[in-house]
Design an enzyme around this catalytic site. Structure first.
Site, PDB file in Angstrom:
ATOM      1  N   ALA A 111       5.023   0.487  11.569  1.00 44.88           N
ATOM      2  CA  ALA A 111       5.288   1.512  10.818  1.00 44.88           C
ATOM      3  C   ALA A 111       4.291   2.084   9.731  1.00 44.88           C
ATOM      4  O   ALA A 111       4.498   3.171   9.287  1.00 44.88           O
ATOM      5  CB  ALA A 111       6.527   1.497  10.126  1.00 44.88           C
ATOM      6  N   GLY A 112       3.160   1.238   9.549  1.00 49.21           N
ATOM      7  CA  GLY A 112       2.219   1.850   8.693  1.00 49.21           C
ATOM      8  C   GLY A 112       2.604   2.123   7.565  1.00 49.21           C
ATOM      9  O   GLY A 112       2.514   2.988   6.647  1.00 49.21           O
ATOM     10  N   LEU A 113       3.467   0.941   6.790  1.00 44.28           N
ATOM     11  CA  LEU A 113       4.292   1.211   5.357  1.00 44.28           C
ATOM     12  C   LEU A 113       3.158   0.764   4.329  1.00 44.28           C
ATOM     13  O   LEU A 113       3.425   1.215   3.210  1.00 44.28           O
ATOM     14  CB  LEU A 113       5.511   0.334   5.371  1.00 44.28           C
ATOM     15  CG  LEU A 113       6.365   0.660   6.659  1.00 44.28           C
ATOM     16  CD1 LEU A 113       7.616  -0.367   6.558  1.00 44.28           C
ATOM     17  CD2 LEU A 113       6.930   2.103   6.180  1.00 44.28           C
ATOM     18  N   GLU A 157       2.724 -10.104  -6.454  1.00 45.23           N
ATOM     19  CA  GLU A 157       2.353 -10.341  -5.150  1.00 45.23           C
ATOM     20  C   GLU A 157       2.348 -11.795  -4.625  1.00 45.23           C
ATOM     21  O   GLU A 157       1.923 -12.113  -3.343  1.00 45.23           O
ATOM     22  CB  GLU A 157       1.141  -9.540  -4.581  1.00 45.23           C
ATOM     23  CG  GLU A 157       1.430  -7.952  -5.053  1.00 45.23           C
ATOM     24  CD  GLU A 157       2.118  -7.228  -4.054  1.00 45.23           C
ATOM     25  OE1 GLU A 157       1.945  -7.408  -2.855  1.00 45.23           O
ATOM     26  OE2 GLU A 157       2.954  -6.521  -4.301  1.00 45.23           O
ATOM     27  N   ARG A 168      -2.025  -4.130  -6.863  1.00 46.65           N
ATOM     28  CA  ARG A 168      -0.681  -4.528  -6.963  1.00 46.65           C
ATOM     29  C   ARG A 168      -0.221  -5.582  -7.671  1.00 46.65           C
ATOM     30  O   ARG A 168       1.179  -5.594  -8.119  1.00 46.65           O
ATOM     31  CB  ARG A 168      -0.227  -5.006  -5.297  1.00 46.65           C
ATOM     32  CG  ARG A 168      -0.556  -4.035  -4.319  1.00 46.65           C
ATOM     33  CD  ARG A 168      -0.158  -4.383  -2.889  1.00 46.65           C
ATOM     34  NE  ARG A 168      -0.656  -3.601  -1.945  1.00 46.65           N
ATOM     35  CZ  ARG A 168      -0.296  -3.723  -0.589  1.00 46.65           C
ATOM     36  NH1 ARG A 168       0.356  -4.676  -0.283  1.00 46.65           N
ATOM     37  NH2 ARG A 168      -0.773  -2.687   0.245  1.00 46.65           N
ATOM     38  N   HIS A 214      -5.111  -7.581  -1.235  1.00 49.90           N
ATOM     39  CA  HIS A 214      -4.627  -8.706  -1.982  1.00 49.90           C
ATOM     40  C   HIS A 214      -6.034  -9.764  -2.026  1.00 49.90           C
ATOM     41  O   HIS A 214      -6.637  -9.504  -1.299  1.00 49.90           O
ATOM     42  CB  HIS A 214      -3.703  -9.922  -1.254  1.00 49.90           C
ATOM     43  CG  HIS A 214      -2.261  -9.153  -1.175  1.00 49.90           C
ATOM     44  ND1 HIS A 214      -1.725  -8.974  -0.087  1.00 49.90           N
ATOM     45  CD2 HIS A 214      -1.548  -8.549  -2.121  1.00 49.90           C
ATOM     46  CE1 HIS A 214      -0.376  -8.429  -0.282  1.00 49.90           C
ATOM     47  NE2 HIS A 214      -0.277  -8.072  -1.600  1.00 49.90           N
ATOM     48  N   ASP A 222      -6.366 -12.669  -1.104  1.00 45.30           N
ATOM     49  CA  ASP A 222      -6.492 -13.608  -0.070  1.00 45.30           C
ATOM     50  C   ASP A 222      -7.268 -12.917   1.005  1.00 45.30           C
ATOM     51  O   ASP A 222      -7.634 -13.437   1.958  1.00 45.30           O
ATOM     52  CB  ASP A 222      -5.208 -14.299   0.229  1.00 45.30           C
ATOM     53  CG  ASP A 222      -4.105 -13.430   0.915  1.00 45.30           C
ATOM     54  OD1 ASP A 222      -4.454 -12.176   1.041  1.00 45.30           O
ATOM     55  OD2 ASP A 222      -3.252 -13.965   1.258  1.00 45.30           O
ATOM     56  N   CYS A 271      -2.184 -15.143   5.452  1.00 51.04           N
ATOM     57  CA  CYS A 271      -0.864 -14.270   4.892  1.00 51.04           C
ATOM     58  C   CYS A 271       0.111 -14.968   5.467  1.00 51.04           C
ATOM     59  O   CYS A 271       1.527 -14.767   5.034  1.00 51.04           O
ATOM     60  CB  CYS A 271      -1.022 -12.930   5.665  1.00 51.04           C
ATOM     61  SG  CYS A 271      -2.099 -11.865   4.824  1.00 51.04           S
ATOM     62  N   ARG A 279       9.027  -4.198   0.634  1.00 54.73           N
ATOM     63  CA  ARG A 279       8.622  -5.549   0.432  1.00 54.73           C
ATOM     64  C   ARG A 279       9.662  -5.870  -0.907  1.00 54.73           C
ATOM     65  O   ARG A 279       9.949  -7.058  -1.192  1.00 54.73           O
ATOM     66  CB  ARG A 279       7.316  -5.992   0.340  1.00 54.73           C
ATOM     67  CG  ARG A 279       6.472  -5.538   1.545  1.00 54.73           C
ATOM     68  CD  ARG A 279       5.430  -6.621   1.897  1.00 54.73           C
ATOM     69  NE  ARG A 279       6.192  -8.071   1.915  1.00 54.73           N
ATOM     70  CZ  ARG A 279       5.352  -9.073   2.145  1.00 54.73           C
ATOM     71  NH1 ARG A 279       3.901  -9.088   2.262  1.00 54.73           N
ATOM     72  NH2 ARG A 279       5.803 -10.179   2.623  1.00 54.73           N
ATOM     73  N   ASN A 292      -0.820  -5.578  11.949  1.00 52.63           N
ATOM     74  CA  ASN A 292      -0.181  -4.942  10.717  1.00 52.63           C
ATOM     75  C   ASN A 292      -0.761  -5.540   9.476  1.00 52.63           C
ATOM     76  O   ASN A 292      -0.288  -5.254   8.457  1.00 52.63           O
ATOM     77  CB  ASN A 292       1.463  -5.495  10.750  1.00 52.63           C
ATOM     78  CG  ASN A 292       2.267  -4.518  10.789  1.00 52.63           C
ATOM     79  OD1 ASN A 292       2.004  -3.389  10.550  1.00 52.63           O
ATOM     80  ND2 ASN A 292       3.478  -4.709  11.423  1.00 52.63           N
TER      81      ASN A 292
END
Length: 446
Positions: free
Chosen positions: A21-23, A176, A216, A252, A254, A370, A140, A364
């Site tokens: 969905a490219g959120l 996060e 974030r 992030h 990571d 992750c 999220r 995604n």
């Protein structure tokens, strides 16, 4: 004397509504593949295959369950009323983007599930868990309640484990999870140094920060978690992520750095004040010296690091050194593949590279790192946790059969409003909690 301990990896089982969905604004891969047709079955089987490969090598490998999606309690809280099928059809017709958000399978990326501090670091000598509020992204931000229930079901003995609620869900305490946290140590059972990486200082408007994409993680969130976990100055280092890296798609830490044992593997663009961070870690690390493996922009350009997810790899101990478990994309980008070959041939700490096919997740925006939450456990803690989520041959076969029975091979955005999809998901998850022995962790089971 340090107790024997292992670093267990708990991977998120990819959920049956895995879709594109490219959120995630700021996540380049997520935006690039928006509205592509996904294959949830293939995604889940790829994730399970990765877990199995690592379990077969002798690593302690656990499974965290996917969440119920679409999440109807969230839709009802937003004013969508009626029976379940009416709620879904109304959301699909009038608010398809909201429906896409509450249908995301993003809980697969369990590096964001929580921050975990081992008992060797904490004041009360228990393992501490704080689910991430993930307040930067709506899709999220609805995860932490079920995440907390699942973690409490797995790590239930309060003689060994301490659980905290997520931080207040506001931008000033944006958290996060372990995607911005790593631990360095001489051995897993020794007291270590927990590196908290933040993107901005929330209560100082003059502090540097990214200009294009949001930061974030805040310093204030990282400091709050350190306090909750009973960490002291000897256990903690706080370092700011380079704002230019965030604006290049490093949402992030990571995505640009990974640590294990006494080694920190990172890109030169990872940190705003690299020298100070290294000095702070070096001053606190006991029983060993920090081994900093720095990758220059000449060796691997930042855009190649982001595209390949070189640093979103798992750095794992082996008898001969360290193995880097990388996504297949690392072999598709020349500068990254060349760098990996050079490392293996050199007398450096990375002695082997293993490629994992996690393409459905990568599209995604999530690589091997992750997909896992690291939990350091000594022998008593390992015995005290719920063993039903630890992967072995029998559980792998049961989960593979379960995925093949309950997952679709194609999913489009228009499918998210199908009431049959919700029915399929709930039936499957109800069976899964029985397989894993977790009890009633989902809202529809309450």
């Amino acid at each position: 004397m340090a107790r024997h301990a292992v670093e267990a990896n708990f991977d998120g089982l990819i959920g049956p509504t895995h879709n594109y969905a490219g959120l995630s604004w700021g996540n380049v891969a997520s935006r690039t593949n928006v509205r592509a047709v996904s294959n949830p079955r293939e995604a889940a089987l790829q994730g399970l295959a990765k877990m199995k490969q690592l379990a077969d090598r002798g690593y302690v490998q656990g499974v965290l369950p996917p969440h119920e999606r679409p999440h109807l309690p969230t839709l009802r809280a937003l004013g969508f009323a009626g029976k379940d099928d009416e709620v879904l059809r109304n959301a699909a017709r009038n608010s398809p983007l909201i429906l896409a958000a509450v249908s995301s399978a993003s809980t697969m990326w369990t590096a964001n599930a929580a921050t975990v501090s081992p008992s060797a670091d904490t004041a009360d000598n228990r393992v501490h868990f704080t689910p991430a509020n993930l307040s930067a992204k709506f899709h999220r931000s609805i995860e932490h309640n079920v995440t907390g229930r699942a973690l409490k079901a797995i790590f239930a003995d309060d003689a060994y484990f301490a659980h905290h609620p997520a931080l207040p869900p506001v931008s000033q305490f944006g958290d996060e999870g372990a995607a911005n946290h790593t631990r360095l140590c001489s051995s897993y059972g020794d007291a270590g140094v927990e590196l908290f990486v933040y993107g901005q200082v929330a209560f100082d408007e003059r502090a540097p920060g990214p200009k294009l994409y949001p930061a974030r993680q805040t310093l204030e969130a990282s400091q709050a978690i350190a306090r909750l976990h009973g960490l002291n100055d000897r256990n903690t280092v706080f370092a700011q992520q380079n704002p230019d890296a965030i604006d290049a798609g490093v949402f992030h830490n990571d995505v640009i750095a990974v640590g294990n044992g006494n080694m920190l593997f990172y890109h030169e663009m990872a940190f705003l004040d690299e020298d100070r961070m290294l000095a702070d870690i070096g001053a606190r690390l006991t029983g060993t010296e920090l081994e900093a493996l720095r990758v220059s922009n000449d060796q691997v350009p930042l855009e190649d690091a982001v595209a390949s997810y070189l640093f979103n790899s798992q750095l794992l101990n082996t008898p001969d050194g360290m193995m880097l478990a990388v996504p297949g994309e690392c072999r598709e980008i020349e500068s990254v593949s060349r760098y990996l070959d050079t490392q293996v041939r050199s007398d450096g700490p990375i002695t082997s590279v293993e490629v994992f096919d996690v393409k459905q997740s990568m599209r995604n925006g999530g690589g091997p790192a992750c997909l896992r939450l690291r939990v350091v456990l000594n022998d008593d803690e390992l015995d005290a946790m719920h063993p039903g989520v630890l992967l072995n041959d029998a559980l792998y076969e049961r989960l593979t059969t379960w995925v093949e029975a309950h997952y679709r091979s194609e999913l489009r955005q228009d499918d998210l409003g199908d009431p049959m999809l919700l029915e399929e998901v709930r039936k499957g998850l109800d069976e899964l909690t029985g397989i894993l022995g977790l009890g009633s962790v989902y809202d529809f089971q309450q």
